[in-house]
Structure formats: C-alpha cells, structure tokens
Design an enzyme around this catalytic site. Structure first.
Site, mmCIF file in Angstrom:
data_model
loop_
_atom_site.group_PDB
_atom_site.id
_atom_site.type_symbol
_atom_site.label_atom_id
_atom_site.label_comp_id
_atom_site.label_asym_id
_atom_site.label_seq_id
_atom_site.Cartn_x
_atom_site.Cartn_y
_atom_site.Cartn_z
ATOM 1 N N GLU A 272 48.972 33.696 52.056
ATOM 2 C CA GLU A 272 49.689 32.651 52.793
ATOM 3 C C GLU A 272 50.798 32.055 51.939
ATOM 4 O OE1 GLU A 272 46.452 33.084 52.375
ATOM 5 O OE2 GLU A 272 45.256 32.087 53.926
ATOM 6 N N CYS B 209 44.944 37.469 34.335
ATOM 7 C CA CYS B 209 44.628 36.075 34.006
ATOM 8 C C CYS B 209 44.271 35.411 35.336
ATOM 9 C CB CYS B 209 45.832 35.408 33.350
ATOM 10 S SG CYS B 209 45.502 33.708 32.901
HETATM 11 N N1 THU Z 1 42.770 34.857 49.523
HETATM 12 C C1 THU Z 1 43.937 34.812 50.236
HETATM 13 O O1 THU Z 1 44.945 35.454 49.873
HETATM 14 N N2 THU Z 1 43.979 34.043 51.338
HETATM 15 C C2 THU Z 1 42.915 33.386 51.867
HETATM 16 O O2 THU Z 1 43.027 32.796 52.931
HETATM 17 C C3 THU Z 1 41.623 33.391 51.158
HETATM 18 C C4 THU Z 1 41.596 34.105 49.871
HETATM 19 C C5 THU Z 1 42.714 35.735 48.357
HETATM 20 C C6 THU Z 1 42.700 35.085 47.017
HETATM 21 C C7 THU Z 1 42.084 36.186 46.173
HETATM 22 O O3 THU Z 1 43.092 37.105 45.811
HETATM 23 C C8 THU Z 1 41.114 36.871 47.121
HETATM 24 O O4 THU Z 1 41.540 36.518 48.424
HETATM 25 C C9 THU Z 1 39.671 36.513 46.920
HETATM 26 O O5 THU Z 1 39.512 35.151 46.895
#
Ligand code: THU
Length: 163
Positions: free
Chosen positions: A76, A68
């Site tokens: 972070e 989902c």
């Molecule tokens: N994402 C993060 O975990 N941290 C970031 O700073 C940017 C994006 C993740 C969210 C998602 O699981 C994937 O990266 C693609 O957007």
C-alpha cells in the site's frame, strides 16, 4: 450521540459507493497483478496494491522487503509513494491483494496512517484471491485518527523555550 454518529457514518459510506462493479473488479485484478511483483524473500507473503487516483490513474505497488528487516515497505505504501512522487495526492480507492484465501488482507497500522494522510473519506477494498472483497473507508479502518489538520492546532499554543 452514538446513534447520530452511526447514521452519519452510514451516509458517508453510501456517498462513497460510487465506483462501478467493473471498476472495482479491474482494480482488484490490478492489485493481484501487482502482487506478482512482490519482493518478499523473508516472509514469503506476497501483497499487491492498486491505487485509483482522482483522475483515474492507477498506481500499483507491492511489498518490498529488506535483509534489514524493519526496512521493508508494504504494498500500500509503495503504491502511495509512487503516486505522490508523480504529483498525485487525491485518491478514490485502493485495492489490496494477498494469497490468503481464508481471510481478507487487512492493511497494517502504518499503512492505515499513511492512507489517512491523504484523507479519511476514500475507499479500501480488502480482497481474497478469488476476487471477493470487503469494502471499507479509511475512516472505518482508522477511526478517531490524527491527521494533518490536527497539526495546525500546534500554532495556537506558544511553547516556552521552543524558538
Ligand atoms: N504487508 C503488506 O505489504 N501489506 C499489508 O497489508 C500487510 C502486510 C507485507 C509486509 C511484509 O512484507 C509482509 O506483508 C508480511 O508481513
């Protein structure tokens, strides 16, 4: 007015330049290790974070996606939730790692707001896989922000029919 604000911002950045190169390097390495745990079958975009608390405890986190889609959590916020749920709310820095070698990984808006909840005055290291990084403060990533202190203003106004 603008130049006054700029000079105080520079001072603020300098005050937070207190972590040694070795500590920063290690924190980035820890974020790269955390990245290996990423659960990202949908985006295939691995992200890791290493959060350095005031007592020098390090909490790591990775992105955790979900079938989902909108329930996915960023690296972070995983790290921050782990820290807070262990009773830790004061942070010195967070390092973020991804697989992008052509640009520094930049925290999403939601993560910036969650970081800001625990202060504007701490450091975020946006890194590349080769260990190079961009150093910013939470305040620089989310200027003119809304935070917990602003909510106390609510008590000043008595809203009719809200009791
Ligand atoms: N994402 C993060 O975990 N941290 C970031 O700073 C940017 C994006 C993740 C969210 C998602 O699981 C994937 O990266 C693609 O957007």
């Amino acid at each position: 007015m603008e130049s006054v604000q700029f000079s105080s911002e520079v001072k603020h950045v300098k005050e937070h330049d207190s972590l040694s190169q070795d500590v920063v390097k290690k924190l980035i390495q820890q974020s790269q290790e955390a990245k290996k745990k990423a659960y990202c079958p949908y985006s295939k975009f691995r992200v890791g974070a290493a959060l350095l608390a005031h007592d020098n405890t390090v909490f790591i986190g990775c992105n955790v996606e979900n079938a989902c889609n909108n329930l996915g959590v960023c690296a972070e916020r995983t790290a921050i939730s782990k820290a807070v749920s262990e009773g830790c709310r004061k942070f010195k820095a967070i390092a973020v790692a991804s697989d992008m070698s052509d640009q520094y990984i930049s925290p999403c808006g939601a993560c910036r707001q969650v970081m800001r909840e625990f202060g504007s005055d701490w450091t975020v290291y946006l890194s590349k896989p080769d260990g190079s990084y961009l150093k910013m403060t939470v305040k620089e990533l989310l200027p003119v922000s809304f935070g917990p202190e602003d909510l106390s203003m609510k008590k000043v106004i008595d809203i009719p029919d809200e009791h």
